[in-house]
Write a protein that holds these residues in place. Structure first.
Motif, PDB file in Angstrom:
ATOM      1  N   THR A 372     135.646 148.178  47.474  1.00 18.90           N
ATOM      2  CA  THR A 372     134.767 147.396  46.760  1.00 18.90           C
ATOM      3  C   THR A 372     133.447 147.676  47.282  1.00 18.90           C
ATOM      4  O   THR A 372     132.321 148.060  46.848  1.00 18.90           O
ATOM      5  CB  THR A 372     134.860 146.049  46.345  1.00 18.90           C
ATOM      6  N   THR A 373     133.475 147.632  48.651  1.00 21.07           N
ATOM      7  CA  THR A 373     132.031 147.807  49.653  1.00 21.07           C
ATOM      8  C   THR A 373     131.647 149.261  49.361  1.00 21.07           C
ATOM      9  O   THR A 373     130.354 149.180  49.264  1.00 21.07           O
ATOM     10  CB  THR A 373     132.322 147.395  50.844  1.00 21.07           C
ATOM     11  N   GLN A 374     132.271 150.232  49.415  1.00 20.07           N
ATOM     12  CA  GLN A 374     131.896 151.458  49.182  1.00 20.07           C
ATOM     13  C   GLN A 374     131.299 151.478  47.637  1.00 20.07           C
ATOM     14  O   GLN A 374     130.301 152.394  47.704  1.00 20.07           O
ATOM     15  CB  GLN A 374     133.180 152.426  49.287  1.00 20.07           C
ATOM     16  N   MET A 375     131.782 151.068  46.544  1.00 23.19           N
ATOM     17  CA  MET A 375     131.412 151.042  45.339  1.00 23.19           C
ATOM     18  C   MET A 375     129.870 150.590  45.445  1.00 23.19           C
ATOM     19  O   MET A 375     129.123 151.008  44.759  1.00 23.19           O
ATOM     20  CB  MET A 375     132.307 150.531  44.292  1.00 23.19           C
ATOM     21  N   VAL A 376     129.849 149.404  46.038  1.00 23.22           N
ATOM     22  CA  VAL A 376     128.360 148.617  45.930  1.00 23.22           C
ATOM     23  C   VAL A 376     127.592 149.352  46.742  1.00 23.22           C
ATOM     24  O   VAL A 376     126.200 149.398  46.365  1.00 23.22           O
ATOM     25  CB  VAL A 376     128.554 147.279  46.842  1.00 23.22           C
ATOM     26  N   GLU A 377     127.977 149.733  47.987  1.00 23.33           N
ATOM     27  CA  GLU A 377     126.828 150.714  48.593  1.00 23.33           C
ATOM     28  C   GLU A 377     126.196 151.801  47.930  1.00 23.33           C
ATOM     29  O   GLU A 377     125.042 152.077  48.029  1.00 23.33           O
ATOM     30  CB  GLU A 377     127.633 151.301  49.887  1.00 23.33           C
ATOM     31  N   SER A 378     126.971 152.440  47.139  1.00 23.14           N
ATOM     32  CA  SER A 378     126.636 153.429  45.976  1.00 23.14           C
ATOM     33  C   SER A 378     125.566 153.153  44.988  1.00 23.14           C
ATOM     34  O   SER A 378     124.559 153.623  44.808  1.00 23.14           O
ATOM     35  CB  SER A 378     127.973 154.036  45.225  1.00 23.14           C
ATOM     36  N   LEU A 379     125.905 151.679  44.529  1.00 24.23           N
ATOM     37  CA  LEU A 379     124.942 151.220  43.792  1.00 24.23           C
ATOM     38  C   LEU A 379     123.708 150.983  44.249  1.00 24.23           C
ATOM     39  O   LEU A 379     122.315 150.998  43.594  1.00 24.23           O
ATOM     40  CB  LEU A 379     125.599 149.859  42.981  1.00 24.23           C
ATOM     41  N   ASN A 380     123.736 150.538  45.528  1.00 21.59           N
ATOM     42  CA  ASN A 380     122.608 149.983  46.409  1.00 21.59           C
ATOM     43  C   ASN A 380     121.748 151.298  46.535  1.00 21.59           C
ATOM     44  O   ASN A 380     120.481 151.103  46.334  1.00 21.59           O
ATOM     45  CB  ASN A 380     123.055 149.629  47.550  1.00 21.59           C
TER      46      ASN A 380
END
Length: 445
Positions: A372-380
């Protein structure tokens, strides 16, 4: 013959007179009996709220408002718990309906204390996807208690529970009677489907962040749909439709000036979306009444409710969607099954007629979702900051299977709620985030 004729007339006259006298007596009895007459009057003039309350908070309310996720610890690590044979939220709900609340005590509202509870291995946690009120459930027996919670902490004792509100970190201790959660604890220990995760605070509360990439099963279902006439009959009646209009391929049926139903456009691109509207000048219901009223409309629509669950309550809207294998289902990319919206002028209900009818045996297909953290970093990096992300969940994206007209595949996908809108992570990646930011700045002025 003449004698028999006169005797027949005599009995006929006598019976008619008796019927008239009986009718007069019954009429006087009804009109002079205030309790019975007022009861009839209340039935004809009752609101959706009172009609739902008259159901005595029946079983179906608890079925719609059942916790949707379970969490527990093993060897000091936090896991999402799921067992296809032993449904943990359902087991909790059975006891939840029987228990009696004797006292509710407000505890800490500090974030540090709340997070200590979240990471305490001595509790099983069950969560609602959004806040519900104490007053929604009759067993809380609180006349005017509109306080909200969305998280339940089950300790080793059967004499109390802890409730939490993720949005404001409020904790409550609830003293209870007539509850036994021993079987729930047993199921939690033996749950064979466990995904390690952590809780991360976002704008609207805590979301489950999965620590590493995980393979999620893809499920397939044969679906069916009710006809337009079924919903017209249920929502407008079989003989009350006063007009029918067609605009851009969609037909609207009206019952006088106040109630209407717009049905989908027929054809291969039919997405089976309906819109029911009832116009009525009224105050927007309070939070508990919105939750109750929306249940009334779900029942009235007549959808299959077996797997339908409460999903979201945002401002004056309340929505429900199907949960399959513990995961919410999104239709037409990011729509839910039923969405009710309350205003001072009307109630609108958007709903989809899809029915997940027959599960197809699992063929071993899975989809890998990144941490999930990896996905959120991409959205950031794309411009969607954490401060504007409200919630993150894993949901099923419905995809048509071209091998059969009625076959669909449920594909696990990250769904993100931001700016009040649910979309897949991939959809957010395609959005111009400056538009959302500009709208947010305009609302703040």
């Amino acid at each position: 013959m003449k004698f028999k004729f006169k005797l027949g007339n005599f009995f006929l006259t006598l019976a008619t007179a008796a019927a008239i006298v009986l009718s007069i007596v019954l009429w006087i009895f009804i009109m002079t009996n205030d309790q019975r007459f007022s009861h009839l009057s209340n039935q004809t003039q009752s609101s959706p709220v009172s009609r739902q309350q008259n159901r005595t908070r029946n079983k179906s309310l608890y079925d719609l408002y059942i916790p949707t996720n379970s969490y527990g610890f093993k060897d000091g690590k936090l896991y999402r718990l799921y067992d296809s044979k032993n449904n943990l939220p359902f087991e909790f709900s059975k006891n939840f309906q029987k228990m009696k609340v004797t006292k509710i005590k407000a505890l800490s509202q500090k974030q540090a204390n709340y997070e200590l509870m979240l990471n305490n291995p001595n509790f099983i946690q069950l969560t609602y996807p959004d806040e519900v009120t104490f007053k929604l459930f009759a067993n809380f027996n609180e006349k005017n208690d509109h306080r909200e919670f969305n998280r339940i902490f089950v300790p080793d004792s059967n004499h109390w529970l802890y409730l939490g509100n993720d949005s404001n970190n409020q904790l409550y201790r609830v003293s209870i009677k007539n509850a036994n959660f021993d079987r729930l604890r047993k199921y939690a220990k033996t749950a064979h489907f466990k995904v390690p995760m952590t809780f991360v605070r976002l704008k609207s509360g805590y979301s489950a962040f999965y620590n590493h990439s995980t393979n999620w099963q893809v499920y397939s279902y044969l679906t069916s749909h009710q006809s337009d006439s079924y919903f017209v009959a249920r929502l407008l009646g079989t003989s009350g439709v006063s007009s029918r209009t067609n605009k851009q391929g969609r037909t609207t049926y009206s019952l006088n000036y106040y109630t209407r139903l717009t049905v989908p456009q027929s054809g291969p691109n039919n997405e089976h979306d309906y819109l029911y509207t009832h116009y009525e000048k009224n105050k927007v219901p309070a939070a508990t009444n919105r939750l109750l009223d929306s249940v009334y409309y779900v029942h009235r629509i007549g959808l299959t409710e077996q797997d339908l669950r409460f999903f979201d309550a945002d401002n004056n809207a309340v929505s429900y969607t199907n949960y399959i294998e513990g995961i919410p289902v999104f239709l037409n990319d990011h729509d839910v099954q039923v969405a009710t919206n309350f205003t001072s002028d009307s109630v609108t209900v958007n709903f989809n007629s899809i029915n997940f009818q027959i599960p197809v045996p699992f063929d071993g297909e899975t989809k890998s979702l990144e941490a999930t953290t990896q996905m959120v970093e991409s959205l950031n990096r794309h411009g969607l900051s954490n401060e504007n992300i409200e919630r993150i969940i894993v949901g099923f994206h419905v995809q048509k299977d071209h091998s059969h007209d009625s076959l669909v595949n449920l594909v696990p996908t990250y769904y993100v709620k931001a700016y009040g809108v649910w979309q897949t992570a991939n959809e957010w990646q395609k959005q111009d985030m400056s538009v959302y930011q500009h709208e947010l700045e305009s609302e703040g002025q």
